[in-house]
Motif scaffolding. Sequence first.
Motif, short mmCIF file in Angstrom:
data_model
loop_
_atom_site.label_atom_id
_atom_site.label_comp_id
_atom_site.label_asym_id
_atom_site.label_seq_id
_atom_site.Cartn_x
_atom_site.Cartn_y
_atom_site.Cartn_z
N ALA A 180 10.78 14.47 -26.29
CA ALA A 180 11.80 14.18 -25.28
C ALA A 180 13.19 14.45 -25.85
N ARG A 181 13.38 14.07 -27.09
CA ARG A 181 14.69 14.30 -27.73
C ARG A 181 14.92 15.77 -28.04
N GLU A 182 13.83 16.54 -28.02
CA GLU A 182 13.94 18.00 -28.21
C GLU A 182 14.10 18.73 -26.87
N LYS A 183 14.31 17.94 -25.80
CA LYS A 183 14.60 18.49 -24.46
C LYS A 183 13.41 19.23 -23.85
N ARG A 184 12.22 18.69 -24.04
CA ARG A 184 11.02 19.30 -23.48
C ARG A 184 10.71 18.74 -22.09
N LEU A 185 9.84 19.45 -21.38
CA LEU A 185 9.25 18.95 -20.14
C LEU A 185 7.97 18.22 -20.52
N ILE A 186 7.90 16.94 -20.20
CA ILE A 186 6.75 16.12 -20.57
C ILE A 186 5.98 15.77 -19.30
N ALA A 187 4.78 16.33 -19.16
CA ALA A 187 3.98 16.15 -17.95
C ALA A 187 2.79 15.25 -18.28
N LEU A 188 2.68 14.12 -17.56
CA LEU A 188 1.65 13.14 -17.84
C LEU A 188 0.90 12.77 -16.57
N VAL A 189 -0.43 12.97 -16.59
CA VAL A 189 -1.25 12.50 -15.47
C VAL A 189 -1.30 10.98 -15.55
N ALA A 190 -0.95 10.30 -14.44
CA ALA A 190 -0.63 8.88 -14.56
C ALA A 190 -1.15 8.00 -13.43
N ASP A 191 -2.28 8.39 -12.82
CA ASP A 191 -2.80 7.54 -11.74
C ASP A 191 -4.03 6.74 -12.15
N ARG A 192 -4.44 6.85 -13.41
CA ARG A 192 -5.60 6.09 -13.88
C ARG A 192 -5.34 5.64 -15.30
N ASP A 202 0.62 -2.25 -6.67
CA ASP A 202 0.10 -2.20 -5.31
C ASP A 202 -0.04 -0.73 -4.95
N PHE A 203 -1.30 -0.31 -4.73
CA PHE A 203 -1.59 1.09 -4.48
C PHE A 203 -2.48 1.18 -3.25
N PHE A 204 -1.94 1.67 -2.16
CA PHE A 204 -2.64 1.71 -0.88
C PHE A 204 -3.11 0.31 -0.47
N GLY A 205 -2.29 -0.70 -0.75
CA GLY A 205 -2.58 -2.05 -0.31
C GLY A 205 -3.58 -2.80 -1.17
N HIS A 206 -4.00 -2.23 -2.30
CA HIS A 206 -4.95 -2.87 -3.20
C HIS A 206 -4.38 -2.82 -4.62
N VAL A 207 -4.89 -3.67 -5.49
CA VAL A 207 -4.37 -3.75 -6.86
C VAL A 207 -5.07 -2.74 -7.75
N ALA A 208 -4.28 -1.91 -8.41
CA ALA A 208 -4.79 -0.94 -9.37
C ALA A 208 -3.99 -1.06 -10.66
N LYS A 209 -4.49 -0.48 -11.72
CA LYS A 209 -3.74 -0.40 -12.97
C LYS A 209 -3.38 1.04 -13.25
N MET A 210 -2.12 1.26 -13.61
CA MET A 210 -1.66 2.61 -13.94
C MET A 210 -0.95 2.59 -15.29
N PRO A 211 -0.99 3.71 -16.00
CA PRO A 211 -0.38 3.75 -17.33
C PRO A 211 1.14 3.63 -17.28
N ALA A 212 1.68 2.98 -18.30
CA ALA A 212 3.13 2.76 -18.37
C ALA A 212 3.87 3.92 -19.03
N GLY A 213 3.12 4.87 -19.63
CA GLY A 213 3.74 5.90 -20.45
C GLY A 213 4.91 6.64 -19.84
N PRO A 214 4.77 7.26 -18.64
CA PRO A 214 5.91 8.00 -18.08
C PRO A 214 7.13 7.11 -17.85
#
Length: 291
Positions: A180-192, A202-214
Amino acid sequence: MIAQLSYLAYLLGWKIVGVLPKRIAYALFRRIAMSMYRKNGKSVRRLRANYAIVKPELSTDQLEALVEEGLESYMRYWCDTFRIHRWSQERIARTVTTTNDHFLREPMSQGKGVVVALPHSGNWDHAGAYFCNQGIPLVTVAEILKPEKLFRKFLDYRQEMGFEVLGLDSRAFVTLVQRAREKRLIALVADRDLSASGIEVDFFGHVAKMPAGPARLAVKEGLPLVVAHVSYTEVGIHIDFHSIPLPEAGDDEARISQTVQKIAKTFEIGISRAPQDWHMLQRIWIGEGIY
């Protein structure tokens, strides 16, 4: 033994599917999708349950039609995966359309890193190759697969397209901060969430867990945060970008939690528009049955 067979199956995929005529290759994978549907295994039942939450208004017949479409889209992704390394840069470029890509391009043109969060929709490898071909350095994280040589094969596949791929382990976040400090594009799949540190949303009215990374990376480093939703078109993919404003009030942990919730709500927009392209064949919601 199972791991070795998986490796050989993927290896054959790359070697054989890549050289089949286009019509034959995609027809084959559509047949595989329909075979999966008829067998109605655990992953298909989970896909059906997930779609039922995303689209509760569907009738039984409509839901079954969506499951079939979803499996066809999922198999299209795998057929693409086995063939994309043979695609020219011109083909990759002409088969991508975008909406609001200035949310990504403008910060990068100003010398800033950008964090992009994506759901498991469409073909994100195609999207990544599109930006790599334009000279935008892209970094991502991948789950470490077994056997290790299969993981290495996926690393090689993505690195050939210009990605830098980090294994999902305890060292990944430190390296992402550096990139990030090198000014890159950081793409993270983040729905599971694949860790024990996911944040409830709250995801579509139900409780889910998603990663905090992004969210954590954007908040800690003060980086622009963008959600990208990739969906299939007749000839390729479309990428829809949304800018996610970072909360200003509260401590970092509160801001991170609020941001993950914003990401989840933005994921809902794209998934609702093209649910068939959301390839979530695993459990994502808490307490929503065992499949």
